[in-house]
Design an enzyme around this catalytic site. Structure first.
Site, PDB file in Angstrom:
ATOM      1  N   LYS A 106     110.610  86.943  -7.101  1.00  0.00           N
ATOM      2  CA  LYS A 106     112.028  86.773  -6.946  1.00  0.00           C
ATOM      3  C   LYS A 106     112.845  87.309  -5.587  1.00  0.00           C
ATOM      4  O   LYS A 106     112.153  87.634  -4.681  1.00  0.00           O
ATOM      5  CB  LYS A 106     112.847  86.960  -8.320  1.00  0.00           C
ATOM      6  CG  LYS A 106     111.851  86.343  -9.358  1.00  0.00           C
ATOM      7  CD  LYS A 106     112.619  86.355 -10.543  1.00  0.00           C
ATOM      8  CE  LYS A 106     111.784  85.639 -11.534  1.00  0.00           C
ATOM      9  NZ  LYS A 106     112.498  85.466 -13.032  1.00  0.00           N
ATOM     10  N   ASN A 164     105.716  86.621  -9.072  1.00  0.00           N
ATOM     11  CA  ASN A 164     106.950  85.932  -8.416  1.00  0.00           C
ATOM     12  C   ASN A 164     107.776  87.194  -8.210  1.00  0.00           C
ATOM     13  O   ASN A 164     108.358  87.590  -9.267  1.00  0.00           O
ATOM     14  CB  ASN A 164     107.525  84.927  -9.170  1.00  0.00           C
ATOM     15  CG  ASN A 164     108.843  84.456  -8.968  1.00  0.00           C
ATOM     16  OD1 ASN A 164     109.196  84.618  -7.792  1.00  0.00           O
ATOM     17  ND2 ASN A 164     109.358  83.527  -9.620  1.00  0.00           N
ATOM     18  N   HIS A 173     111.349  76.563  -9.952  1.00  0.00           N
ATOM     19  CA  HIS A 173     111.570  77.441 -10.914  1.00  0.00           C
ATOM     20  C   HIS A 173     112.876  77.196 -11.688  1.00  0.00           C
ATOM     21  O   HIS A 173     113.740  76.683 -11.034  1.00  0.00           O
ATOM     22  CB  HIS A 173     111.546  78.855 -10.181  1.00  0.00           C
ATOM     23  CG  HIS A 173     111.413  80.046 -10.915  1.00  0.00           C
ATOM     24  ND1 HIS A 173     112.867  80.428 -11.579  1.00  0.00           N
ATOM     25  CD2 HIS A 173     110.576  80.777 -11.239  1.00  0.00           C
ATOM     26  CE1 HIS A 173     112.400  81.429 -12.400  1.00  0.00           C
ATOM     27  NE2 HIS A 173     111.042  81.600 -12.380  1.00  0.00           N
ATOM     28  N   GLU A 179     107.366  77.755 -18.233  1.00  0.00           N
ATOM     29  CA  GLU A 179     108.346  79.025 -18.403  1.00  0.00           C
ATOM     30  C   GLU A 179     109.372  78.515 -19.284  1.00  0.00           C
ATOM     31  O   GLU A 179     110.409  78.131 -18.712  1.00  0.00           O
ATOM     32  CB  GLU A 179     108.679  79.473 -17.094  1.00  0.00           C
ATOM     33  CG  GLU A 179     107.575  80.081 -16.147  1.00  0.00           C
ATOM     34  CD  GLU A 179     108.099  81.031 -14.983  1.00  0.00           C
ATOM     35  OE1 GLU A 179     107.796  82.080 -14.927  1.00  0.00           O
ATOM     36  OE2 GLU A 179     109.043  80.734 -14.264  1.00  0.00           O
ATOM     37  N   SER A 237     108.352  86.868 -19.502  1.00  0.00           N
ATOM     38  CA  SER A 237     108.211  88.282 -20.158  1.00  0.00           C
ATOM     39  C   SER A 237     106.866  88.675 -20.393  1.00  0.00           C
ATOM     40  O   SER A 237     106.454  89.307 -21.470  1.00  0.00           O
ATOM     41  CB  SER A 237     109.111  88.289 -21.337  1.00  0.00           C
ATOM     42  OG  SER A 237     110.424  88.203 -21.061  1.00  0.00           O
ATOM     43  N   GLY A 274     112.913  87.005 -18.249  1.00  0.00           N
ATOM     44  CA  GLY A 274     113.804  88.219 -18.006  1.00  0.00           C
ATOM     45  C   GLY A 274     114.132  88.818 -19.170  1.00  0.00           C
ATOM     46  O   GLY A 274     115.119  89.845 -19.045  1.00  0.00           O
ATOM     47  N   GLU A 333     115.196  78.961 -12.240  1.00  0.00           N
ATOM     48  CA  GLU A 333     116.650  79.482 -11.432  1.00  0.00           C
ATOM     49  C   GLU A 333     116.906  78.653 -10.290  1.00  0.00           C
ATOM     50  O   GLU A 333     118.126  78.647 -10.024  1.00  0.00           O
ATOM     51  CB  GLU A 333     116.258  80.959 -11.018  1.00  0.00           C
ATOM     52  CG  GLU A 333     115.925  82.000 -12.146  1.00  0.00           C
ATOM     53  CD  GLU A 333     115.063  83.230 -11.990  1.00  0.00           C
ATOM     54  OE1 GLU A 333     114.551  83.425 -10.806  1.00  0.00           O
ATOM     55  OE2 GLU A 333     114.493  83.864 -12.861  1.00  0.00           O
TER      56      GLU A 333
END
Ligand code: 13P
Length: 252
Positions: A13, A11, A98, A166, A211, A172, A100
């Site tokens: 992003k 991904n 996701h 996730e 991660s 991150g 985010e």
């Protein structure tokens, strides 16, 4: 349960430019024949999906997208992109829900489900993301949150889909859950899917994300119930992403 064909997805992003699409060819050059027993996927930002599909032509890296409008039909919706357009541009998979998007754009389980349905309508395989925040985990709500997201973000009917677990707090940064914790949550997701979909649940791949890097990938892939990974930062460079793919026992 028979082993499912592993999926290792990158991904990107909101990173990368057209020049970075050269990483796709670089990736296939590095993994090539070793990766034939796996599905390898890169999801670049929407403006690059078509060029990425073009760049992927020499190998078997598949291309996906990161989000779509929940409205499947063409419509007067300035700035939105529907799943059919992403499919037309060469995407095969579509990440939906996701964390985010759930946190920065307030996406609910219901909206994520509608996006997954839009993906089905366009012939795409949705990768439906779920995962708890640190606060939810600390409050002992992991199982409640993750099983609710799985129940309510997955369409009742339609084609195959993928779940990506996730944990929000693992994205991150540099920490992941322990391998035992990953196994436990993947088993919970499988059980929740069985409750909703019966035997069909056994065809659903469950990825781990958060991660994943070349150092920890082998250990994560060895965890029972992990059918692959959804990788952020470490998917941007072919060398790192190839090292992750080659850490999978199916890559020979
Ligand atoms: P990182 O691999 O950078 O932690 O990101 C994970 C992720 O959010 C993939 O969707």
């Amino acid at each position: 349960m028979a082993a499912l064909r592993p999926l290792i997805a990158g991904n990107w992003k909101m990173y990368g430019r057209r020049a970075d699409l050269a990483e796709i060819d670089g990736l296939w050059k590095r993994v090539g024949a070793s990766a034939r027993a796996l599905d390898v996927l890169i999801c670049p930002p929407a403006p690059y999906v078509a060029a990425a599909a073009e760049a992927a032509k020499g190998g078997e890296v598949q291309i996906g997208a990161q989000d779509c409008c929940a409205v499947a039909e063409d419509a007067a919706r300035t700035g939105d992109v529907n799943a059919a357009m992403l499919a037309d541009a060469g995407a095969r998979y579509l990440i939906v829900g996701h964390s985010e998007r759930r946190s920065l754009h307030g996406e609910s389980d219901g909206l994520v489900r509608r996006k997954a349905e839009a993906a089905f309508a366009a012939g795409l395989i949705p990768i439906i993301c779920v995962g708890e925040t640190q606060a939810e985990r600390n409050a002992g709500k992991l199982a409640e949150i993750v099983s609710r997201q799985v129940r309510e973000s997955t369409p009742a009917e339609g084609g195959p889909f993928v779940i990506a677990y996730e944990p929000v707090w693992a994205i991150g940064g540099s920490t992941t859950p322990t391998m035992a914790e990953i196994a436990e949550v993947h088993a919970l997701i499988r059980e929740t899917l069985s409750g909703n979909f019966g035997a069909r649940a056994n065809e659903t791949r469950i990825l781990y994300g958060g991660s994943v890097n070349p150092k920890n990938a082998g250990e994560i892939f060895a965890v029972g119930g992990v059918d692959g990974a959804l990788v952020g930062r470490a998917s941007l460079k072919a060398a790192d992403f190839a090292a992750i793919i080659l850490a999978h026992p199916a890559a020979r």
